[in-house]
Scaffold this motif. Structure first.
Motif, PDB file in Angstrom:
ATOM      1  N   VAL A  59      -2.851  -4.746  -2.873  1.00 57.54           N
ATOM      2  CA  VAL A  59      -1.777  -4.204  -3.698  1.00 57.54           C
ATOM      3  C   VAL A  59      -2.264  -4.014  -5.129  1.00 57.54           C
ATOM      4  N   SER A  60      -2.966  -5.009  -5.648  1.00 59.86           N
ATOM      5  CA  SER A  60      -3.445  -4.942  -7.034  1.00 59.86           C
ATOM      6  C   SER A  60      -4.431  -3.801  -7.229  1.00 59.86           C
ATOM      7  N   MET A  98      -2.633  -0.519  -6.992  1.00 60.70           N
ATOM      8  CA  MET A  98      -1.819  -0.352  -8.196  1.00 60.70           C
ATOM      9  C   MET A  98      -2.670   0.163  -9.364  1.00 60.70           C
ATOM     10  N   GLN A 101      -3.469   3.789  -8.917  1.00 66.00           N
ATOM     11  CA  GLN A 101      -2.319   4.624  -9.204  1.00 66.00           C
ATOM     12  C   GLN A 101      -2.059   4.706 -10.707  1.00 66.00           C
ATOM     13  N   ILE A 139      -4.002  -9.304  -9.892  1.00 65.12           N
ATOM     14  CA  ILE A 139      -4.242  -8.212 -10.844  1.00 65.12           C
ATOM     15  C   ILE A 139      -5.523  -8.459 -11.630  1.00 65.12           C
ATOM     16  N   ILE A 153       4.588  -5.276 -15.944  1.00 61.68           N
ATOM     17  CA  ILE A 153       4.302  -5.787 -14.601  1.00 61.68           C
ATOM     18  C   ILE A 153       4.172  -7.298 -14.699  1.00 61.68           C
ATOM     19  N   THR A 176       4.078  -0.128  -2.499  1.00 63.32           N
ATOM     20  CA  THR A 176       3.442  -0.152  -3.822  1.00 63.32           C
ATOM     21  C   THR A 176       3.491   1.210  -4.520  1.00 63.32           C
ATOM     22  N   LEU A 179       5.790   2.190  -7.862  1.00 63.60           N
ATOM     23  CA  LEU A 179       5.093   2.589  -9.090  1.00 63.60           C
ATOM     24  C   LEU A 179       5.465   4.008  -9.496  1.00 63.60           C
TER      25      LEU A 179
END
Length: 538
Positions: free
Chosen positions: A8-9, A12, A15, A35, A101, A140, A144
């Motif tokens: 996911v990180s 993200m 993106q 992250i 975030i 995700t 975003l």
């Protein structure tokens, strides 16, 4: 994990990069380890590690204000998220597109008594137009996308909280660009703006109040003002839009503006608001007819007695209004009255800026700054006495100014200066701060050191919260807590790896400023400042 499978990180960050994000400001915390790990493994987005989460949010807000792009900050759950709130308040109040975030408790701990857990959607609710908790890794991209579209489309704050376990889970999906938007032109004509033109033709004492939204039409506004015989006043955000030599530009209004403009403005019978939603309470006409131009109708519900709202771009409306007034006969008596107010203040301003003495008068400090900074410098203002004296005495050229407009928080100046230097390293960046405001973010002097930021911080050091002291006097109240216990700012700056300078007299101001501005690296100028009562304090 397959080649295209990302956490996911990681997804993200890919993106966010596609959104144009190049920096994320934050403080490391265990709820955001996913992250941090992803950031450490790539070099497209730089992580700017600061000392306090409020600084991270201030920097994201300053970036959004300066560039119009998406500013991003991050923090751990609970206290980290709570510390972001002040900076998010600044972005919210000044309509800066910022995405926050935050980490969150693991999925199976949400809603429990888990340490540091809090419902972060409720925490940010007053400030964020959109806030979501990412509950599934495969959402995700969609989450975003919605956050970015909302922030950039509406110029608002958005927020995503992500459970710490989900941050490290594999996620499906591919980053995609935000849709290009083709904005249709407004169909303004002489006929559609006839009501506005009719009101303007009735004016005997017209005025224009311009703000940052009029940046692209300053020349057109000067043409309109000349034809209409209107004085031009600016909000702090509009400072520098017009050349001071323009005969009908009276500079600013409100605290720190042209003190003679207030009486002039109160005499106005028609006021045109262009690119501003600010209405300086206590300085405004009571019976004037108000025309306001803005792209968003919700701006008209503020405490401005608008009679006619024109929804559209200022640059599309002003030329048509100018054309509609071609046969207008302006009042030369009113124009002479405007020019008299302008000339009277210009003489007084020049005299104030040359005030002698030590500790140094604030006007003299601001004059030294405007004599020495580059014409295209970026100035970052803190909130306090330094703001109003800068507004009053700084003769702006093409400099950009960053400030906390509606939120008016102390501590904004240093973070804003650091963000500006990261974004535009080729520009000269100067922060003008009070001793009180600087001490709220003092630890982040080390952030400038860490990233080798060539900025200059000018401290108006009067050992007090002078603006609050002035207001207490006006209210005829007793004071306590307005005296400051200050460190030796020069020694402190040097301990943080900065160069520290302190002029010993008012005659040294320009030479010390030039030395600071020509130093390659962070430099602090500590100026012993006289405790002067600001003349327009209300």
């Amino acid at each position: 994990m397959g080649k295209t499978e990302r956490t996911v990180s990681e997804l993200m960050l890919d993106q966010l990069y596609m959104f144009g994000v190049r920096r994320i400001y934050g403080v490391v915390g265990d709820a955001t380890f996913g992250i941090i790990d992803a950031l450490a493994k790539q070099d497209k987005i730089k992580y700017i590690a600061v000392k306090h989460e409020s600084t991270a949010a201030f920097m994201a807000s300053a970036e959004a204000k300066l560039t119009g792009g998406l500013g991003v900050c991050t923090a751990t759950m609970g206290p980290g998220a709570a510390n972001l709130i002040n900076g998010l308040g600044d972005a919210y109040a000044d309509r800066a597109p910022v995405l926050a975030i935050t980490g969150q408790a693991e999925s199976d701990k949400i809603g429990t008594e888990y340490p540091q857990y809090i419902d972060q959607q409720e925490l940010v609710k007053p400030f964020a137009a959109y806030s979501a908790n990412l509950a599934n890794p495969d959402a995700t991209i969609e989450v975003l996308q919605k956050a970015a579209r909302t922030s950039l489309g509406q110029r608002v704050v958005t927020h995503i909280s992500i459970p710490k376990d989900i941050l490290m889970m594999p996620a499906k999906g591919e980053p995609r660009r935000l849709p290009d938007v083709i904005e249709g032109t407004s169909s303004f004509t002489n006929e559609s703006l006839k009501h506005a033109a009719d009101i303007m033709r009735m004016a005997k004492r017209p005025m224009i109040l311009a703000g940052i939204g009029a940046t692209s039409v300053s020349a057109d506004l000067e043409k309109l003002a000349d034809l209409w015989g209107a004085g031009i006043l600016t909000s702090l955000g509009g400072k520098g839009l017009f050349d001071e030599s323009s005969p009908l530009v009276l500079q600013g209004i409100g605290e720190g503006g042209n003190p003679y403009a207030a009486d002039v403005f109160k005499q106005a019978d028609v006021v045109l608001l262009a690119g501003t939603t600010w209405w300086p309470e206590g300085f405004v006409p009571t019976d004037a007819r108000i025309i306001q131009i803005d792209r968003q109708f919700d701006k008209f519900v503020k405490e401005i007695p608008t009679e006619l709202g024109i929804i559209g771009k200022t640059e599309e409306v002003i030329p048509i209004l100018t054309e509609s007034l071609q046969e207008f006969s302006r009042s030369e008596d009113w124009v002479a009255h405007l020019q008299q107010a302008k000339e009277k203040w210009a003489a007084q301003n020049e005299e104030e800026g040359n005030t002698k003495g030590y500790p140094v008068h604030p006007s003299r400090i601001i004059r030294a700054i405007d004599r020495t900074v580059a014409p295209d410098a970026i100035l970052a203002l803190d909130t306090g006495d330094n703001t109003v004296w800068t507004n009053r005495n700084f003769k702006q050229k093409d400099q950009s100014v960053l400030f906390s407009g509606y939120w008016r928080t102390m501590g904004f100046g240093l973070p804003a200066a650091m963000a500006a230097k990261l974004i535009q390293p080729e520009k000269q960046v100067v922060a003008v701060v009070g001793d009180g405001g600087l001490q709220m973010v003092l630890a982040d002097l080390l952030t400038a050191t860490r990233y080798e930021l060539d900025i200059t911080v000018v401290v108006l050091n009067n050992e007090s919260l002078q603006m609050e002291r002035d207001k207490l006097k006006v209210a005829k109240k007793e004071e306590v807590g307005v005296d400051l216990t200050n460190p030796d700012f020069v020694k402190l700056a040097e301990a943080c790896g900065w160069k520290g300078l302190r002029p010993a007299s008012d005659t040294e101001l320009e030479s010390v400023m030039e030395e600071a501005l020509n130093t390659n690296g962070p430099t602090l100028v500590d100026i012993s400042t006289a405790q002067v009562f600001f003349p327009e304090t209300q």
